[in-house]
Design a protein around this motif. Structure first.
Motif, PDB file in Angstrom:
ATOM      1  N   LEU A 261      11.396   6.014   4.335  1.00  0.00           N
ATOM      2  CA  LEU A 261      12.512   6.895   3.993  1.00  0.00           C
ATOM      3  C   LEU A 261      12.156   7.971   2.977  1.00  0.00           C
ATOM      4  O   LEU A 261      12.995   8.798   2.629  1.00  0.00           O
ATOM      5  N   HIS A 262      10.929   7.996   2.478  1.00  0.00           N
ATOM      6  CA  HIS A 262      10.500   9.094   1.618  1.00  0.00           C
ATOM      7  C   HIS A 262      10.133  10.310   2.469  1.00  0.00           C
ATOM      8  O   HIS A 262       9.711  10.174   3.617  1.00  0.00           O
ATOM      9  N   ASN A 263      10.242  11.491   1.879  1.00  0.00           N
ATOM     10  CA  ASN A 263       9.955  12.718   2.607  1.00  0.00           C
ATOM     11  C   ASN A 263       8.803  13.506   1.991  1.00  0.00           C
ATOM     12  O   ASN A 263       8.674  14.703   2.238  1.00  0.00           O
TER      13      ASN A 263
ATOM     14  N   ALA B  84       0.836  -1.202   0.000  1.00  0.00           N
ATOM     15  CA  ALA B  84       0.000   0.000   0.000  1.00  0.00           C
ATOM     16  C   ALA B  84       0.871   1.251   0.000  1.00  0.00           C
ATOM     17  O   ALA B  84       1.795   1.371   0.809  1.00  0.00           O
ATOM     18  N   ALA B  85       0.574   2.184  -0.917  1.00  0.00           N
ATOM     19  CA  ALA B  85       1.190   3.515  -0.930  1.00  0.00           C
ATOM     20  C   ALA B  85       0.205   4.470  -0.280  1.00  0.00           C
ATOM     21  O   ALA B  85      -0.903   4.672  -0.784  1.00  0.00           O
ATOM     22  N   CYS B  86       0.616   5.068   0.844  1.00  0.00           N
ATOM     23  CA  CYS B  86      -0.339   5.741   1.731  1.00  0.00           C
ATOM     24  C   CYS B  86      -0.126   7.248   1.824  1.00  0.00           C
ATOM     25  O   CYS B  86      -0.250   7.831   2.908  1.00  0.00           O
ATOM     26  N   MET B  87       0.207   7.889   0.743  1.00  0.00           N
ATOM     27  CA  MET B  87       0.278   9.343   0.631  1.00  0.00           C
ATOM     28  C   MET B  87       1.004   9.991   1.814  1.00  0.00           C
ATOM     29  O   MET B  87       2.205  10.122   1.801  1.00  0.00           O
ATOM     30  N   HIS B  88       0.281  10.375   2.844  1.00  0.00           N
ATOM     31  CA  HIS B  88       0.888  11.093   3.975  1.00  0.00           C
ATOM     32  C   HIS B  88       1.501  10.158   5.017  1.00  0.00           C
ATOM     33  O   HIS B  88       2.004  10.635   6.038  1.00  0.00           O
ATOM     34  N   ASN B  89       1.476   8.858   4.772  1.00  0.00           N
ATOM     35  CA  ASN B  89       1.969   7.939   5.801  1.00  0.00           C
ATOM     36  C   ASN B  89       2.758   6.771   5.211  1.00  0.00           C
ATOM     37  O   ASN B  89       2.578   5.620   5.610  1.00  0.00           O
ATOM     38  N   ASP B  90       3.605   7.062   4.224  1.00  0.00           N
ATOM     39  CA  ASP B  90       4.620   6.108   3.776  1.00  0.00           C
ATOM     40  C   ASP B  90       4.021   4.877   3.072  1.00  0.00           C
ATOM     41  O   ASP B  90       2.894   4.897   2.602  1.00  0.00           O
TER      42      ASP B  90
END
Length: 455
Positions: free
Chosen positions: A324-326, A293-299
């Motif tokens: 590790l994404h910002n 899952a790619a969760c926008m504001h939560n990694d």
């Protein structure tokens, strides 16, 4: 159920423009090929009386090759970059078409574009334009899906959703896209559309009107087969499980992942809160219970869905997270490529870990101009490349699977890619997982029946 789990960054690449979609090629022998799409909004000139100037949108399509070249260099190599309209979605066809992999692209120009992956005698890969079709005027193509999720190449079709709330079903005729039908499905943006891989006459769509809908192409688009308002905000991700019939995963801006049995869309099998809008969901290509899952504001998170799929009704546990994404977590995908050199397991004792720095290793930061890619990694005194976070040199394993220190459960290593928006970053990373005894037995049985599970 979780067992031991660890994520490790392998490489980071600056895409320069905002990155929102990544896709590993599912067609052998091209599993090492990765595509990444970007989306950049350019606002109109700031002049007096020109507040309504139409913004422009541009994009870039990247093609990469992942190669395990030894420890002296990072594994990802840029092969090609193409300037395009802004890209909202990318999906590879799961089967070759005319003996070549084909990549589909949903663009802000309102077009659905297809590219073939070609390779020359020098083994250099490149994308070549194949076909394009405008799905509508003054709208953005937002998503696409292929009907081939279970490896069926008998009737290849594409579904596309757009910003006008419409769904388009298309087919391929001699390499060209041909429209089959288009209909108004949602009141606002239709963020996502997807096939049921088990009955490709069935489609699903989700929109900014908070509705999840089903459609049967045999009945026509006059009315949906069901309409669910179970999500409380816009529905933006849908993926049919290619391994287990009737199982469907959906995600929404409401931060929930819902699992469904397609035979009963009145009530989901489970609900899992992930703390961020769920922009993309991807079932693992061979393991039927793993969901990315790619969760926008939560990694980015990996869920284990077995108990929910079997009707327990509880939330799906999170096995691993990549943090590790910002920026906004948008694109994510599993690779079919096995990792030849799995990293060692974490120590089972309570002794402090000894890092490579303590062992005489040193940090290497590599800059590669003009591609703007960079890689921060460790190398030992012999100059061997060390995956970030590892605590001892990798050991060789042709299968990508090794035994855990106790010798009971296998160590499974997976290769993934993810991208984030405003910081325009693409990450390639690995997930090392030692399942607990119960889960490990189930995965061993799956591995023994691998031919049955692989589409």
């Amino acid at each position: 159920m979780a067992g031991k789990s660890k994520t490790r960054s392998l490489q980071v690449f600056d895409t320069e423009l905002s990155a929102d979609t990544v896709e590993w090629c599912p067609v052998p022998p091209s599993h090492h090929i990765l595509a990444c799409g970007t989306y950049q909004l350019h606002k109109g000139p700031d002049r007096a009386g020109d507040e309504d100037a139409t913004p422009s949108r541009t994009g870039r399509l990247y093609l990469f090759e992942f190669g395990q070249k030894g420890h002296m260099s990072p594994p990802l190599t840029e092969l090609q970059r193409l300037d395009t309209p802004a890209i909202l979605d990318l999906k590879w066809c799961h089967v070759p078409l005319s003996e070549k992999p084909v990549l589909g692209m949903a663009a802000a120009s309102g077009e659905l574009q297809l590219y073939t992956l070609s390779v020359n005698q020098e083994r250099h890969y490149s994308l070549q334009a194949l076909s394009s079709l405008e799905v509508g005027v003054d709208r953005l193509a937002l998503s696409l899906d292929w009907s081939t999720g279970r490896g069926d190449s008998s009737d290849v079709r594409v579904v596309c959703s757009d910003s006008a709330g419409c769904i388009s079903a298309l087919c391929l005729a001699e390499g060209a896209l041909m429209p089959l039908s288009q209909w108004k499905a949602h009141d606002f943006e239709a963020w996502i559309s997807a096939f049921s891989y088990w009955d490709t006459q069935l489609l699903y769509s989700g929109g900014d009107d908070c509705k999840l809908k089903g459609w049967d192409l045999r009945m026509g688009p006059s009315s949906p087969t069901f309409t669910s308002k179970r999500h409380s905000m816009g529905v933006c991700s849908i993926h049919s499980n290619p391994h287990q019939e009737h199982i469907l995963a959906t995600g929404s801006y409401d931060e929930q992942v819902l699992l469904w049995d397609g035979r009963n869309m009145q009530q989901p099998l489970s609900q899992t809160s992930l703390g961020g809008g769920v922009w993309r969901l991807k079932w693992h290509p061979t393991h039927p219970h793993l969901l990315l899952a790619a969760c926008m504001h939560n990694d980015f998170h990996i869920l284990h869905c077995q108990q929910a799929q079997e009707g327990s009704g509880g939330a799906c546990p999170i096995l691993a997270s990549y943090i590790l994404h910002n920026s906004l977590a948008y694109g994510a995908d599993w690779s079919h490529l096995p990792l030849d050199e799995p990293a060692p397991c974490s120590p089972t004792t309570a002794e402090p870990k000894k890092s490579f720095m303590e062992d005489g290793g040193h940090l290497r930061i590599q800059y590669e101009s003009p591609t703007a890619s960079f890689d921060t990694s460790l190398e030992d005194d012999a100059g061997r490349y060390i995956p970030e976070g590892a605590t001892s040199p990798p050991t060789s394993s042709a299968s990508g699977q090794a035994l855990s220190p106790d010798g009971d459960s296998p160590l499974l290593s997976f290769l993934l890619a993810s991208c984030s928006f405003y910081d325009h970053m693409l990450h390639v990373w690995r997930w090392d997982w030692t399942p607990d005894e119960c889960t490990g037995q189930g995965l061993a049985e799956q591995a023994a029946a691998g031919d049955k599970l692989t589409p």
